[in-house]
Write an enzyme that holds these catalytic residues in place. Structure first.
Site, PDB file in Angstrom:
ATOM      1  N   THR A   6      11.447  12.467  37.580  1.00 19.12           N
ATOM      2  CA  THR A   6      10.798  13.644  38.167  1.00 19.12           C
ATOM      3  C   THR A   6      10.895  13.585  39.677  1.00 19.12           C
ATOM      4  O   THR A   6      10.617  12.554  40.289  1.00 19.12           O
ATOM      5  CB  THR A   6       9.321  13.698  37.711  1.00 19.12           C
ATOM      6  OG1 THR A   6       9.316  13.691  36.285  1.00 19.12           O
ATOM      7  CG2 THR A   6       8.626  14.946  38.220  1.00 19.12           C
TER       8      THR A   6
ATOM      9  N   CYS B 103      16.352  -4.985  56.980  1.00 15.93           N
ATOM     10  CA  CYS B 103      16.463  -5.631  55.677  1.00 15.93           C
ATOM     11  C   CYS B 103      16.840  -7.091  55.826  1.00 15.93           C
ATOM     12  O   CYS B 103      16.750  -7.873  54.898  1.00 15.93           O
ATOM     13  CB  CYS B 103      17.527  -4.928  54.837  1.00 15.93           C
ATOM     14  SG  CYS B 103      17.416  -3.171  54.959  1.00 15.93           S
TER      15      CYS B 103
ATOM     16  N   SER C 215      19.179   9.150  54.774  1.00 12.13           N
ATOM     17  CA  SER C 215      17.824   8.681  54.502  1.00 12.13           C
ATOM     18  C   SER C 215      16.837   9.458  55.373  1.00 12.13           C
ATOM     19  O   SER C 215      17.063   9.619  56.577  1.00 12.13           O
ATOM     20  CB  SER C 215      17.743   7.188  54.826  1.00 12.13           C
ATOM     21  OG  SER C 215      16.453   6.709  54.575  1.00 12.13           O
ATOM     22  N   ALA C 216      15.732   9.914  54.754  1.00 14.30           N
ATOM     23  CA  ALA C 216      14.775  10.753  55.494  1.00 14.30           C
ATOM     24  C   ALA C 216      14.004   9.969  56.547  1.00 14.30           C
ATOM     25  O   ALA C 216      13.692  10.495  57.613  1.00 14.30           O
ATOM     26  CB  ALA C 216      13.796  11.396  54.508  1.00 14.30           C
ATOM     27  N   HIS C 217      13.703   8.688  56.258  1.00  9.66           N
ATOM     28  CA  HIS C 217      12.774   8.007  57.163  1.00  9.66           C
ATOM     29  C   HIS C 217      13.404   7.583  58.488  1.00  9.66           C
ATOM     30  O   HIS C 217      12.724   7.094  59.382  1.00  9.66           O
ATOM     31  CB  HIS C 217      12.092   6.816  56.470  1.00  9.66           C
ATOM     32  CG  HIS C 217      12.939   5.615  56.212  1.00  9.66           C
ATOM     33  ND1 HIS C 217      12.914   4.517  57.036  1.00  9.66           N
ATOM     34  CD2 HIS C 217      13.807   5.322  55.228  1.00  9.66           C
ATOM     35  CE1 HIS C 217      13.733   3.597  56.555  1.00  9.66           C
ATOM     36  NE2 HIS C 217      14.290   4.065  55.452  1.00  9.66           N
TER      37      HIS C 217
ATOM     38  N   ASN D 285      24.015   0.432  62.411  1.00 12.10           N
ATOM     39  CA  ASN D 285      22.575   0.314  62.642  1.00 12.10           C
ATOM     40  C   ASN D 285      22.196  -0.787  63.629  1.00 12.10           C
ATOM     41  O   ASN D 285      21.163  -0.729  64.280  1.00 12.10           O
ATOM     42  CB  ASN D 285      21.854   0.066  61.305  1.00 12.10           C
ATOM     43  CG  ASN D 285      22.522  -0.986  60.461  1.00 12.10           C
ATOM     44  OD1 ASN D 285      23.735  -0.924  60.242  1.00 12.10           O
ATOM     45  ND2 ASN D 285      21.770  -1.947  59.985  1.00 12.10           N
TER      46      ASN D 285
ATOM     47  N   GLN E 151      22.434   6.270  59.989  1.00  8.14           N
ATOM     48  CA  GLN E 151      22.035   6.103  61.387  1.00  8.14           C
ATOM     49  C   GLN E 151      22.595   7.198  62.284  1.00  8.14           C
ATOM     50  O   GLN E 151      22.108   7.397  63.395  1.00  8.14           O
ATOM     51  CB  GLN E 151      22.462   4.726  61.915  1.00  8.14           C
ATOM     52  CG  GLN E 151      21.741   3.571  61.272  1.00  8.14           C
ATOM     53  CD  GLN E 151      20.263   3.492  61.634  1.00  8.14           C
ATOM     54  OE1 GLN E 151      19.798   4.118  62.580  1.00  8.14           O
ATOM     55  NE2 GLN E 151      19.503   2.727  60.862  1.00  8.14           N
TER      56      GLN E 151
ATOM     57  N   THR F  30      19.734   3.547  50.154  1.00  3.70           N
ATOM     58  CA  THR F  30      20.227   2.394  49.400  1.00  3.70           C
ATOM     59  C   THR F  30      20.674   2.856  48.012  1.00  3.70           C
ATOM     60  O   THR F  30      21.764   2.505  47.541  1.00  3.70           O
ATOM     61  CB  THR F  30      19.105   1.330  49.286  1.00  3.70           C
ATOM     62  OG1 THR F  30      18.782   0.872  50.595  1.00  3.70           O
ATOM     63  CG2 THR F  30      19.529   0.154  48.412  1.00  3.70           C
TER      64      THR F  30
END
Ligand code: PLP
Length: 501
Positions: free
Chosen positions: A241, A328, A203-205, A155, A183, A76
């Protein structure tokens, strides 16, 4: 009715479980690598080297150079960074962005926001499988246009777009091209350079990595600007960071992508088995995902005449997880913009469910899901009562036998008063309240829009509550259908229940 023989997770487009190797890597980093990569001493350098190694892993996986990858807190954020930065850069000299109408909300909402700042957004239509019309897009390009944005794979319905064709046009017309590849990664081959992309987001997840980390790909030489200001991290393009353990997990997940891609055909076969099984149950069931140029794991299905929230609640009570489209969007009242763009009516969109499989989904899982769907469709009447807002009147609300269970979220309670005499409980920890709910009363589960209450109603039924219902379309629906009644019977004598630990 409430057998719960196995858990089947069919919502892998919403998120994926973190793989064992990724977990190991993240735990190792959390234990050992606390150093701030911006500092110069050894522990800091160790963190910096993990950061750069992960960047290389991500870059290799997507077909980019490491210097072209910027880590963000999510896809996002990646989409916001690309779109907002470019809009600020080009406006007011150039004002126009061309977009597909089936983009993820993180693109759509950003575009809508940019419109308020003077950016012109043109959504080009798609066909009834969600495929973009390349010629129509080319025809929309004018001297004012600076960007085309089109996701690589959708998606909700899984449509895979012809990004190479788009990039040829973008090059020819000297326009930048961005693609949300969230996706696509891990499900089909992604190679940003071969696809001719200028920008991409990840996106990693969605690839068995951790939540809370994403990436921007920006082709060398293309303009890019920060939206988060502060320190000089990520070459000054994303202050803050770095979340080293998340980034390390992302890098590890990317290393596993190649192996996972080899399983795509097998996943596709299980999906086809599922599709055929659904058609056998009822040939009237409609498959919205395209047969070809589609993600191997995604099946969007319309069950004519069936409320998706009710079927999903029933499946949930059987241990099966699926969703009504974008995660979402599951709290939103409006039907999916993707399904509307491919021509579904509001009603059909509300009868549509997305199933997204993974390499762990076996035929036995699918048999169980098919059996559960068949049980639901064969049931003459619903085991939980569906109370339509038009059927709620003073007699109903005053009935001594009625126990209203309000399971709305705190922010919904702030925006809309609850029904008088209702009992407030948390949706997420409902089990803690069960011992104190009355089994001798009629329990009516109430939520804001009618999506969460059916889940609670089914949960109560499976816990031996005999008379259970839910308010269809939620309090918002009731307020809209009968505003006088809502005004008269809301906001008083509300009891906050306490869960048992
Ligand atoms: N783009 C697409 C196509 C998605 O499916 C999602 C997540 O559902 C996102 C972007 C947002 O990803 P993130 O959860 O990392 O913000």
């Amino acid at each position: 009715m409430f057998r719960f023989r196995r858990s089947v997770y069919l919502d892998n487009n919403a998120t994926t479980p973190v793989s064992r190797e990724v977990q190991k890597m993240m735990i190792r980093v959390l234990k050992n690598n606390y150093g701030n990569p911006s500092s110069l001493y050894r522990v800091a350098r160790d963190s910096a080297s993990i950061l750069e190694e992960s960047r290389e892993n991500v870059a290799e996986c997507i077909g980019a150079g490491a210097h072209e990858v910027i880590f963000t807190g999510s896809a996002t954020e990646a989409n916001n960074t690309i779109l907002t930065g470019l809009a600020d850069h080009f406006y007011p000299g150039k004002k126009k962005i061309i977009a597909s109408p089936i983009e993820h909300d993180s693109v759509m909402m950003t575009l809508e926001h940019l419109k308020k700042r003077g950016i012109e957004v043109l959504y080009c239509p798609v066909d009834n499988h969600g495929r973009i019309d390349i010629r129509a897009i080319e025809a929309c390009i004018d001297d004012n246009t600076f960007l085309i944005t089109c996701m690589m794979a959708n998606n909700e319905i899984g449509t895979v777009q012809d990004i190479n064709a788009l990039s040829r046009i973008a090059r020819r017309r000297d326009i930048l091209l961005m693609s949300d590849c969230v996706q696509a990664l891990g499900k089909i081959r992604v190679h940003v350079r071969e696809s001719g992309l200028d920008y991409a987001s990840f996106s990693a997840h969605k690839i068995n990595g951790p939540k809370g980390v994403g990436a921007v790909y920006v082709r060398e030489g293309c303009p890019i600007f920060p939206i988060i200001h502060g320190g000089h991290q990520e070459s000054g393009l994303r202050a803050g960071t770095e979340s080293i353990h998340n980034i390390a997990g992302f890098g590890k997940a990317c290393q596993e992508v190649r192996n996972n891609l080899e399983l795509a055909d097998d996943i596709g076969k299980v999906k086809n088995y599922f599709a055929m099984g659904l058609k056998r149950i009822n040939p009237g069931i409609l498959l919205q995902s395209p047969d070809s140029d589609s993600l191997p794991n995604t099946l969007s299905v319309t069950f004519p005449g069936v409320s998706n929230s009710l079927l999903m609640a029933f499946l949930d009570s059987h241990g099966i997880a699926c969703s009504a489209g974008s995660a979402c969007n599951t709290q939103a009242d409006s039907p999916s913009h993707v399904l509307k763009a491919i021509g579904l009516t509001d009603d059909s969109a509300r009868q549509t469910i997305r199933f997204s499989l993974s390499k762990k989904t076996g035929k036995k899982d699918i048999d169980y899901v098919l059996e559960s769907i068949k049980d639901f469709l064969d049931m003459g009447s619903s085991p939980v009562n569906i109370v339509l807002p038009g059927h709620v009147d003073e007699n109903f609300l005053r009935n001594e036998d009625l126990f209203i269970l309000d399971v709305r979220f705190w922010h919904d309670r702030k925006s809309l008063r609850g029904l008088s005499g209702s009992h407030e409980a948390s949706f997420f920890s409902i089990k803690g309240y069960l011992p104190d709910l009355p089994k001798d009363k009629y329990v009516l589960a109430v939520c804001q829009m009618g999506y969460n209450a059916p889940i609670i109603a089914y949960l109560l039924r499976s816990n031996h509550f005999k008379r259970v219902g839910f308010l269809a379309t939620g309090l918002l629906g009731l307020k809209m259908v009968n505003p006088e009644l809502y005004e008269k019977y809301s906001g008083r004598d509300i009891i906050k229940l306490t869960p048992r630990s």
